[in-house]
Motif scaffolding. Structure first.
Motif, PDB file in Angstrom:
ATOM      1  N   ALA A  29       9.778   5.089   1.934  1.00 15.23           N
ATOM      2  CA  ALA A  29       8.902   6.210   1.604  1.00 15.23           C
ATOM      3  C   ALA A  29       7.421   5.828   1.567  1.00 15.23           C
ATOM      4  O   ALA A  29       6.563   6.703   1.460  1.00 15.23           O
ATOM      5  N   LEU A  30       7.115   4.528   1.650  1.00 12.76           N
ATOM      6  CA  LEU A  30       5.722   4.077   1.623  1.00 12.76           C
ATOM      7  C   LEU A  30       5.371   3.435   2.961  1.00 12.76           C
ATOM      8  O   LEU A  30       6.246   2.984   3.700  1.00 12.76           O
ATOM      9  N   PRO A  31       4.069   3.379   3.287  1.00 10.84           N
ATOM     10  CA  PRO A  31       3.674   2.733   4.547  1.00 10.84           C
ATOM     11  C   PRO A  31       4.235   1.311   4.630  1.00 10.84           C
ATOM     12  O   PRO A  31       4.455   0.654   3.594  1.00 10.84           O
ATOM     13  N   PRO A  32       4.476   0.821   5.845  1.00  9.75           N
ATOM     14  CA  PRO A  32       5.048  -0.517   6.025  1.00  9.75           C
ATOM     15  C   PRO A  32       4.260  -1.586   5.263  1.00  9.75           C
ATOM     16  O   PRO A  32       3.036  -1.541   5.205  1.00  9.75           O
ATOM     17  N   GLY A  33       5.014  -2.522   4.674  1.00 11.06           N
ATOM     18  CA  GLY A  33       4.402  -3.616   3.924  1.00 11.06           C
ATOM     19  C   GLY A  33       4.754  -3.585   2.452  1.00 11.06           C
ATOM     20  O   GLY A  33       4.780  -4.613   1.800  1.00 11.06           O
ATOM     21  N   ALA A  34       5.023  -2.405   1.913  1.00  9.55           N
ATOM     22  CA  ALA A  34       5.398  -2.287   0.500  1.00  9.55           C
ATOM     23  C   ALA A  34       6.839  -2.756   0.318  1.00  9.55           C
ATOM     24  O   ALA A  34       7.687  -2.555   1.183  1.00  9.55           O
ATOM     25  N   LYS A  35       7.099  -3.366  -0.823  1.00  4.12           N
ATOM     26  CA  LYS A  35       8.439  -3.835  -1.164  1.00  4.12           C
ATOM     27  C   LYS A  35       8.804  -3.278  -2.538  1.00  4.12           C
ATOM     28  O   LYS A  35       7.924  -3.044  -3.377  1.00  4.12           O
ATOM     29  N   ILE A  36      10.100  -3.098  -2.763  1.00  2.00           N
ATOM     30  CA  ILE A  36      10.584  -2.620  -4.048  1.00  2.00           C
ATOM     31  C   ILE A  36      11.773  -3.462  -4.492  1.00  2.00           C
ATOM     32  O   ILE A  36      12.568  -3.913  -3.666  1.00  2.00           O
ATOM     33  N   ALA A  37      11.857  -3.682  -5.802  1.00  2.00           N
ATOM     34  CA  ALA A  37      13.013  -4.340  -6.410  1.00  2.00           C
ATOM     35  C   ALA A  37      13.478  -3.426  -7.533  1.00  2.00           C
ATOM     36  O   ALA A  37      12.787  -3.273  -8.543  1.00  2.00           O
ATOM     37  N   VAL A  38      14.609  -2.780  -7.327  1.00  2.00           N
ATOM     38  CA  VAL A  38      15.146  -1.864  -8.329  1.00  2.00           C
ATOM     39  C   VAL A  38      15.896  -2.679  -9.375  1.00  2.00           C
ATOM     40  O   VAL A  38      16.807  -3.431  -9.048  1.00  2.00           O
ATOM     41  N   ILE A  39      15.492  -2.522 -10.613  1.00  2.00           N
ATOM     42  CA  ILE A  39      16.087  -3.263 -11.718  1.00  2.00           C
ATOM     43  C   ILE A  39      17.193  -2.447 -12.377  1.00  2.00           C
ATOM     44  O   ILE A  39      18.240  -2.969 -12.729  1.00  2.00           O
ATOM     45  N   GLU A  40      16.939  -1.146 -12.524  1.00  3.23           N
ATOM     46  CA  GLU A  40      17.879  -0.268 -13.227  1.00  3.23           C
ATOM     47  C   GLU A  40      17.909   1.076 -12.520  1.00  3.23           C
ATOM     48  O   GLU A  40      16.868   1.607 -12.139  1.00  3.23           O
ATOM     49  N   GLY A  41      19.087   1.629 -12.348  1.00  5.55           N
ATOM     50  CA  GLY A  41      19.238   2.960 -11.784  1.00  5.55           C
ATOM     51  C   GLY A  41      19.242   2.969 -10.269  1.00  5.55           C
ATOM     52  O   GLY A  41      19.219   1.923  -9.608  1.00  5.55           O
ATOM     53  N   LYS A  42      19.278   4.155  -9.738  1.00  7.21           N
ATOM     54  CA  LYS A  42      19.222   4.379  -8.283  1.00  7.21           C
ATOM     55  C   LYS A  42      18.102   5.382  -8.037  1.00  7.21           C
ATOM     56  O   LYS A  42      18.036   6.420  -8.696  1.00  7.21           O
ATOM     57  N   MET A  43      17.238   5.071  -7.082  1.00  2.00           N
ATOM     58  CA  MET A  43      16.036   5.868  -6.847  1.00  2.00           C
ATOM     59  C   MET A  43      16.346   7.330  -6.513  1.00  2.00           C
ATOM     60  O   MET A  43      15.558   8.208  -6.827  1.00  2.00           O
ATOM     61  N   ASN A  44      17.478   7.588  -5.895  1.00  2.00           N
ATOM     62  CA  ASN A  44      17.800   8.949  -5.451  1.00  2.00           C
ATOM     63  C   ASN A  44      18.797   9.660  -6.361  1.00  2.00           C
ATOM     64  O   ASN A  44      19.353  10.688  -5.979  1.00  2.00           O
ATOM     65  N   GLN A  45      19.034   9.116  -7.558  1.00  2.00           N
ATOM     66  CA  GLN A  45      19.999   9.732  -8.464  1.00  2.00           C
ATOM     67  C   GLN A  45      19.360  10.032  -9.814  1.00  2.00           C
ATOM     68  O   GLN A  45      18.358   9.420 -10.191  1.00  2.00           O
TER      69      GLN A  45
END
Length: 141
Positions: A29-45
């Motif tokens: 969902a962000l321009p190329p280059g961004a990174k995400i580390a989900v610690i808790e939960g699900k982004m789409n729930q």
């Protein structure tokens, strides 16, 4: 988060996550280059979400908004945040380590960096990004 802690306590478990435990992935969902580390939960729930977002140096996120309240805490680097419908680097507030940003749903904003920046995102899902200019949406390219 308090409710989640209560639920964990009721089940006799807890979670400790160290920086080495994080699994960084691309953020579609962000321009190329961004990174995400989900610690808790699900982004789409539905439910609590805790995630870390890493933005590279000299990075720009075009004007957009989110469907839920956003709670952002800068952990390292500086993210420059501006409110409005046009990315204007002269109309931003620098947020360094320890700075907290609270934004209501659908608040139009944009961001940019000059150095690698990591922030923690705390929201109640589902989380999403809507770009004011659909042509800015990397998912459509």
């Amino acid at each position: 988060a308090c409710l989640a802690g209560t639920v964990w306590a009721q089940h006799g478990s807890h979670m400790i996550v160290t920086p080495n435990d994080l699994k960084w992935e691309d953020v579609a969902a962000l321009p190329p280059g961004a990174k995400i580390a989900v610690i808790e939960g699900k982004m789409n729930q539905e439910g609590p979400i805790t995630a870390r977002v890493k933005l590279p140096a000299n990075y720009k996120i075009p004007p957009h908004y989110h469907p839920v309240v956003e709670r952002v805490t800068v952990l390292s680097g500086t993210v420059n945040i501006g409110m409005g419908d046009k990315l204007d680097t002269q109309k931003t507030t620098p947020m360094g380590p320890g700075t907290v940003l609270l934004m209501p749903p659908k608040m139009h904003h944009f961001a940019w960096t000059t150095e690698e920046t990591i922030f923690q995102l705390n929201v109640t899902g589902p989380w999403g990004v809507t770009y004011l200019n659909p042509a800015d949406d990397p998912r459509k390219k």
